[in-house]
Write a protein that holds these residues in place. Sequence first.
Motif, PDB file in Angstrom:
ATOM      1  N   ALA A   1       0.834  -1.209   0.000  1.00 27.50           N
ATOM      2  CA  ALA A   1       0.000   0.000   0.000  1.00 27.50           C
ATOM      3  C   ALA A   1       0.865   1.255   0.000  1.00 27.50           C
ATOM      4  N   ARG A   2       1.935   1.222   0.778  1.00 26.87           N
ATOM      5  CA  ARG A   2       2.851   2.355   0.843  1.00 26.87           C
ATOM      6  C   ARG A   2       3.504   2.578  -0.513  1.00 26.87           C
ATOM      7  N   ARG A   3       3.889   1.479  -1.167  1.00 19.83           N
ATOM      8  CA  ARG A   3       4.524   1.582  -2.482  1.00 19.83           C
ATOM      9  C   ARG A   3       3.553   2.168  -3.510  1.00 19.83           C
ATOM     10  N   GLN A   4       2.298   1.771  -3.417  1.00 18.68           N
ATOM     11  CA  GLN A   4       1.302   2.279  -4.360  1.00 18.68           C
ATOM     12  C   GLN A   4       1.109   3.784  -4.191  1.00 18.68           C
ATOM     13  N   VAL A   5       1.083   4.242  -2.956  1.00 16.13           N
ATOM     14  CA  VAL A   5       0.935   5.678  -2.705  1.00 16.13           C
ATOM     15  C   VAL A   5       2.157   6.429  -3.239  1.00 16.13           C
ATOM     16  N   LEU A   6       3.349   5.866  -3.064  1.00 21.01           N
ATOM     17  CA  LEU A   6       4.555   6.502  -3.579  1.00 21.01           C
ATOM     18  C   LEU A   6       4.514   6.602  -5.106  1.00 21.01           C
ATOM     19  N   GLN A   7       3.982   5.594  -5.759  1.00 23.04           N
ATOM     20  CA  GLN A   7       3.871   5.636  -7.220  1.00 23.04           C
ATOM     21  C   GLN A   7       2.911   6.735  -7.662  1.00 23.04           C
TER      22      GLN A   7
ATOM     23  N   SER B   1       7.226  19.614  -7.181  1.00 23.14           N
ATOM     24  CA  SER B   1       6.991  19.382  -5.754  1.00 23.14           C
ATOM     25  C   SER B   1       5.764  20.123  -5.238  1.00 23.14           C
ATOM     26  N   GLU B   2       5.398  21.237  -5.893  1.00 25.88           N
ATOM     27  CA  GLU B   2       4.215  21.984  -5.454  1.00 25.88           C
ATOM     28  C   GLU B   2       2.944  21.159  -5.611  1.00 25.88           C
ATOM     29  N   ALA B   3       2.958  20.216  -6.549  1.00 22.26           N
ATOM     30  CA  ALA B   3       1.769  19.392  -6.794  1.00 22.26           C
ATOM     31  C   ALA B   3       1.636  18.257  -5.798  1.00 22.26           C
ATOM     32  N   VAL B   4       2.678  18.024  -5.007  1.00 30.31           N
ATOM     33  CA  VAL B   4       2.664  16.892  -4.073  1.00 30.31           C
ATOM     34  C   VAL B   4       2.206  17.368  -2.702  1.00 30.31           C
ATOM     35  N   SER B   5       0.962  17.781  -2.605  1.00 33.09           N
ATOM     36  CA  SER B   5       0.380  18.104  -1.302  1.00 33.09           C
ATOM     37  C   SER B   5      -0.210  16.824  -0.719  1.00 33.09           C
ATOM     38  N   THR B   6      -0.317  16.783   0.588  1.00 34.21           N
ATOM     39  CA  THR B   6      -0.875  15.582   1.202  1.00 34.21           C
ATOM     40  C   THR B   6      -2.312  15.361   0.751  1.00 34.21           C
ATOM     41  N   ARG B   7      -3.055  16.446   0.573  1.00 32.56           N
ATOM     42  CA  ARG B   7      -4.439  16.313   0.127  1.00 32.56           C
ATOM     43  C   ARG B   7      -4.506  15.738  -1.288  1.00 32.56           C
TER      44      ARG B   7
ATOM     45  N   ALA C   1      -6.041  12.065  -2.275  1.00 31.64           N
ATOM     46  CA  ALA C   1      -7.167  11.978  -3.210  1.00 31.64           C
ATOM     47  C   ALA C   1      -6.808  11.099  -4.409  1.00 31.64           C
ATOM     48  N   ALA C   2      -5.617  11.281  -4.960  1.00 31.11           N
ATOM     49  CA  ALA C   2      -5.217  10.511  -6.136  1.00 31.11           C
ATOM     50  C   ALA C   2      -5.026   9.036  -5.803  1.00 31.11           C
ATOM     51  N   ALA C   3      -4.624   8.755  -4.576  1.00 33.53           N
ATOM     52  CA  ALA C   3      -4.405   7.370  -4.165  1.00 33.53           C
ATOM     53  C   ALA C   3      -5.669   6.704  -3.660  1.00 33.53           C
ATOM     54  N   GLY C   4      -6.718   7.501  -3.476  1.00 30.16           N
ATOM     55  CA  GLY C   4      -7.980   6.936  -3.005  1.00 30.16           C
ATOM     56  C   GLY C   4      -7.965   6.550  -1.545  1.00 30.16           C
ATOM     57  N   ILE C   5      -7.205   7.307  -0.735  1.00 35.65           N
ATOM     58  CA  ILE C   5      -7.168   7.046   0.700  1.00 35.65           C
ATOM     59  C   ILE C   5      -7.474   8.339   1.439  1.00 35.65           C
TER      60      ILE C   5
ATOM     61  N   ALA D   1      -6.737  11.395   4.283  1.00 28.08           N
ATOM     62  CA  ALA D   1      -5.551  12.115   4.744  1.00 28.08           C
ATOM     63  C   ALA D   1      -4.960  11.483   6.009  1.00 28.08           C
ATOM     64  N   PRO D   2      -5.797  11.089   6.990  1.00 24.35           N
ATOM     65  CA  PRO D   2      -5.223  10.437   8.177  1.00 24.35           C
ATOM     66  C   PRO D   2      -4.444   9.166   7.836  1.00 24.35           C
ATOM     67  N   ALA D   3      -4.943   8.400   6.848  1.00 27.95           N
ATOM     68  CA  ALA D   3      -4.234   7.189   6.439  1.00 27.95           C
ATOM     69  C   ALA D   3      -2.873   7.531   5.857  1.00 27.95           C
ATOM     70  N   LEU D   4      -2.823   8.625   5.100  1.00 24.38           N
ATOM     71  CA  LEU D   4      -1.557   9.064   4.518  1.00 24.38           C
ATOM     72  C   LEU D   4      -0.582   9.484   5.614  1.00 24.38           C
ATOM     73  N   TYR D   5      -1.092  10.203   6.613  1.00 25.34           N
ATOM     74  CA  TYR D   5      -0.229  10.638   7.707  1.00 25.34           C
ATOM     75  C   TYR D   5       0.298   9.452   8.508  1.00 25.34           C
ATOM     76  N   ARG D   6      -0.515   8.399   8.629  1.00 29.76           N
ATOM     77  CA  ARG D   6      -0.034   7.214   9.340  1.00 29.76           C
ATOM     78  C   ARG D   6       1.116   6.552   8.586  1.00 29.76           C
ATOM     79  N   MET D   7       1.115   6.689   7.268  1.00 30.81           N
ATOM     80  CA  MET D   7       2.187   6.087   6.462  1.00 30.81           C
ATOM     81  C   MET D   7       3.468   6.910   6.499  1.00 30.81           C
ATOM     82  N   PHE D   8       3.328   8.250   6.400  1.00 26.91           N
ATOM     83  CA  PHE D   8       4.504   9.098   6.194  1.00 26.91           C
ATOM     84  C   PHE D   8       4.675  10.202   7.230  1.00 26.91           C
ATOM     85  N   ASP D   9       3.827  10.273   8.222  1.00 27.17           N
ATOM     86  CA  ASP D   9       3.879  11.287   9.285  1.00 27.17           C
ATOM     87  C   ASP D   9       3.438  12.667   8.794  1.00 27.17           C
ATOM     88  N   ASP D  10       4.126  13.216   7.791  1.00 26.60           N
ATOM     89  CA  ASP D  10       3.775  14.544   7.287  1.00 26.60           C
ATOM     90  C   ASP D  10       4.312  14.682   5.866  1.00 26.60           C
ATOM     91  N   LYS D  11       4.170  15.888   5.295  1.00 27.37           N
ATOM     92  CA  LYS D  11       4.618  16.090   3.915  1.00 27.37           C
ATOM     93  C   LYS D  11       6.126  15.916   3.796  1.00 27.37           C
TER      94      LYS D  11
END
Length: 243
Positions: free
Chosen positions: A8-14, A25-31, A35-39, A41-51
Amino acid sequence: MDEGRRAARRQVLQVAAKLLEEGGSEAVSTRAVAAAAGITAPALYRMFDDKDGLLAELAAYGFEMYLAEKEEALALTPHDPVADLYRGWDLHVDFGLRHPAFYMLMYGTVRPGQRPPAADEAHALLVGVLRRAAEAGRLRVPVEQATRVIHAATTGAALALIGEPPAQRDLTTSARLRDTVIASVTTDAPAASGSDLASRALALDAALETALTAEPPAAAGAGVPLRSTETALLREWLRQLAG
């Protein structure tokens, strides 16, 4: 980390990598990534902590791409360390021009005195090539100095070209700098009966370094039958002979 979470982490990185390539880099906001990964925001933060954590993982992802391409290309070239330096330079600059947003993230956001952890393997690859060149009697300066010079020059060449409009880029600039820099740290292969003391001293120093850092650690002492103080003194003398 279990296999499912790793996938799942690898898919989000892709997904984030695609956004980075398309919009920088401006396009890589957590939001946007969530949205693009279909998860969520809290799930994203659990994977990577922050931007910042996400961008650090993206830099590591970029180095994975870079190293895979470089190792594959270098495997196809003749076993000539100096030829590998020329080829490696061109591969480095080419990667930067094909993946400018990734390159800027990997090399353009370095903090003073720090190298991103993901860059260690790429750094080790360059050191390995230069050590082989030294062992072959092809270096005119110590491996550490040659590493710093080539790293600084290739990075500068790539960043300079990335900063120019594509239509105005002159790749001969990189080629000329490449030839000048590599010629300044390498030398022609010494003749079998020659007396190129400097390159021979550097070759022995590089061979000692290889023996001392061999794996497993127990093998290090096997090839260097000297005490640590004796080895340090010998290496100091060799570097003095190398000038």
